[in-house]
Write a protein that holds these residues in place. Structure first.
Motif, PDB file in Angstrom:
ATOM      1  N   ASN A 173       0.836  -1.276   0.103  1.00  0.00           N
ATOM      2  CA  ASN A 173       0.133   0.092  -0.027  1.00  0.00           C
ATOM      3  C   ASN A 173       0.835   1.024   0.093  1.00  0.00           C
ATOM      4  OD1 ASN A 173      -2.716  -1.110  -0.125  1.00  0.00           O
ATOM      5  ND2 ASN A 173      -2.519  -1.780   2.259  1.00  0.00           N
ATOM      6  N   LEU A 205      -2.431   7.614   4.390  1.00  0.00           N
ATOM      7  CA  LEU A 205      -3.041   6.728   3.376  1.00  0.00           C
ATOM      8  C   LEU A 205      -4.313   6.691   3.822  1.00  0.00           C
ATOM      9  CD1 LEU A 205      -2.273   4.638   1.344  1.00  0.00           C
ATOM     10  CD2 LEU A 205      -2.003   3.018   3.129  1.00  0.00           C
ATOM     11  N   ARG A 218      -2.813  -7.270  -6.862  1.00  0.00           N
ATOM     12  CA  ARG A 218      -2.712  -6.894  -5.664  1.00  0.00           C
ATOM     13  C   ARG A 218      -2.294  -8.200  -4.755  1.00  0.00           C
ATOM     14  NH1 ARG A 218      -6.939  -3.343  -6.562  1.00  0.00           N
ATOM     15  NH2 ARG A 218      -8.365  -4.476  -5.185  1.00  0.00           N
TER      16      ARG A 218
END
Length: 405
Positions: free
Chosen positions: A85, A301, A103
């Motif tokens: 991430n 984030l 991912r």
């Protein structure tokens, strides 16, 4: 009390919540069984494992005091997710174009690498030199990595069908670590010292709860809201990263320490690395920097000001005195950085700073470690409570949403 319990059990909108709680309890039983299955005798192993190592591994659902099926815990997986991430944070548009399969492949690849490093590091502390050392290390690493993958799968299943994903596993691990440390160490202190420790712990816990509940609001104009009395605002928590920064910082510190120690072992055949120990000021400083950095970047984030600015541009909403587009993004990014900075500083003060007191007052090091574990337990319990509240809220209006969704 009995009438209230019967009323809750009869409420049909909470049946889904009860099923989730029951599923989580079953996973906890599996975790307890697996964490007590020893795959290697530790009778002749390393008895002087750093106390912080026990705390750090317990914060990720693992255990280094014995080599069990779940000794690695969730550390490799959560650390791998963080790495993926944070790498994607440099280019959010590219992340949006990635498929779920891509991912997951990256996360699993990083997880496998970190699990191999931690498994080798753990076994190296217990497996002595001998004729069968290579075979024991190979089989031990295979079982440890398989156990870690099983625990990751259980955490994923709990995310889908249970409550709070990996958090209940971490809570159970911390409770087990606290019980083991108290059983091994007899703590005898004066009553005045216990009162002082309890007061400081209470103050830190209250401060932690306030920071977790508090939020920073940014007023904006919603073009669909025509009411003059009701103001629209962006609500950002003062600690967006929650307990995740604390958990992952300990795991990441342990992985970095393991990599450095393994490199030293391969080069010099020595295993002592005192400056990365929590009895050394440099080791604590490295951890504090790591904790602050993770708290800061995880908060950024979670807040994701760039996406919020893009949403404003699409919906037509705007902040008074700020032009849409780049200026709104710059304004929100500035606010998000201030919140992230505050979050990082407060987490370091509450969780990280007490580690320095173990150097100043080494006699109280065991009590300080215990207090830190209790704070972590409180913090994670707050997050689990929020998940349960959200589940109860959505279950209450589930029939209504299913009708019109």
């Amino acid at each position: 009390m009995k009438n209230i319990l019967n009323l809750l059990l009869r409420r049909t909108e909470y049946k889904s919540l009860y099923r989730r709680i029951f599923y989580t309890l079953m996973i906890m039983v599996i975790y307890i069984i697996g964490s007590n299955i020893e795959i290697l005798s530790t009778a002749n192993g390393n008895k002087n494992i750093d106390a912080f190592s026990n705390i750090g591994v317990a914060a990720m659902g693992g255990n280094f005091t014995a080599v069990t099926l779940f000794s690695l815990g969730l550390g490799p997986y959560l650390t791998a997710m963080l790495i993926v991430n944070l790498l994607a944070l440099r280019n959010p548009e590219k992340l949006m174009l990635q498929t779920k399969k891509e991912r997951q492949f990256k996360e699993k690849a990083f997880t496998m690498i970190l699990a191999i490093v931690q498994a080798y590091y753990l076994l190296n502390m217990y497996v002595k030199h001998g004729d069968n050392r290579i075979h024991i290390m190979a089989m031990g690493m295979l079982v440890l990595i398989a156990g870690s993958m099983l625990l990751i799968w259980l955490a994923d299943q709990n995310t889908m069908y249970g409550i709070a994903g990996p958090m209940p596993i971490v809570v159970m691990s911390i409770i087990k670590s606290i019980m083991q440390s108290n059983a091994q160490n007899d703590i005898h202190l004066k009553i005045i010292v216990w009162i002082a420790i309890a007061c400081i712990l209470l103050f830190c816990a209250v401060l932690l709860i306030i920071i977790e509940r508090a939020e920073y609001r940014i007023d904006y104009r919603d073009i669909l809201n025509t009411s003059k009395d009701k103001q629209s605002f962006i609500a950002w928590k003062l600690n967006p990263g929650g307990s995740l920064a604390i958990m992952i910082s300990m795991s990441l510190f342990m992985i970095i320490k393991a990599i450095i120690e393994l490199c030293i072992i391969l080069i010099t055949q020595k295993q002592v690395l005192t400056w990365m120990d929590f009895k050394h000021p440099l080791g604590i400083t490295v951890y504090m920097i790591l904790l602050f950095s993770l708290a800061y970047f995880l908060s950024l984030l979670m807040l994701n000001p760039k996406r919020k600015a893009t949403d404003f541009l699409k919906s037509g909403n705007y902040i008074e005195g700020i032009h849409p587009g780049k200026q709104t993004e710059s304004y929100l990014t500035h606010k998000a950085r201030k919140i992230s900075l505050f979050s990082g500083i407060m987490i370091v003060i509450i969780i990280g700073l007490p580690f320095y007191f173990t150097l100043i007052i080494p006699v109280l090091s065991k009590e300080i470690y215990l207090a830190i574990q209790i704070l972590m337990l409180i913090y994670i319990s707050i997050n689990i409570t929020d998940v349960i509240k959200n589940e109860m809220y959505f279950n209450r209006y589930k029939n209504f949403m299913n009708k019109y969704w």
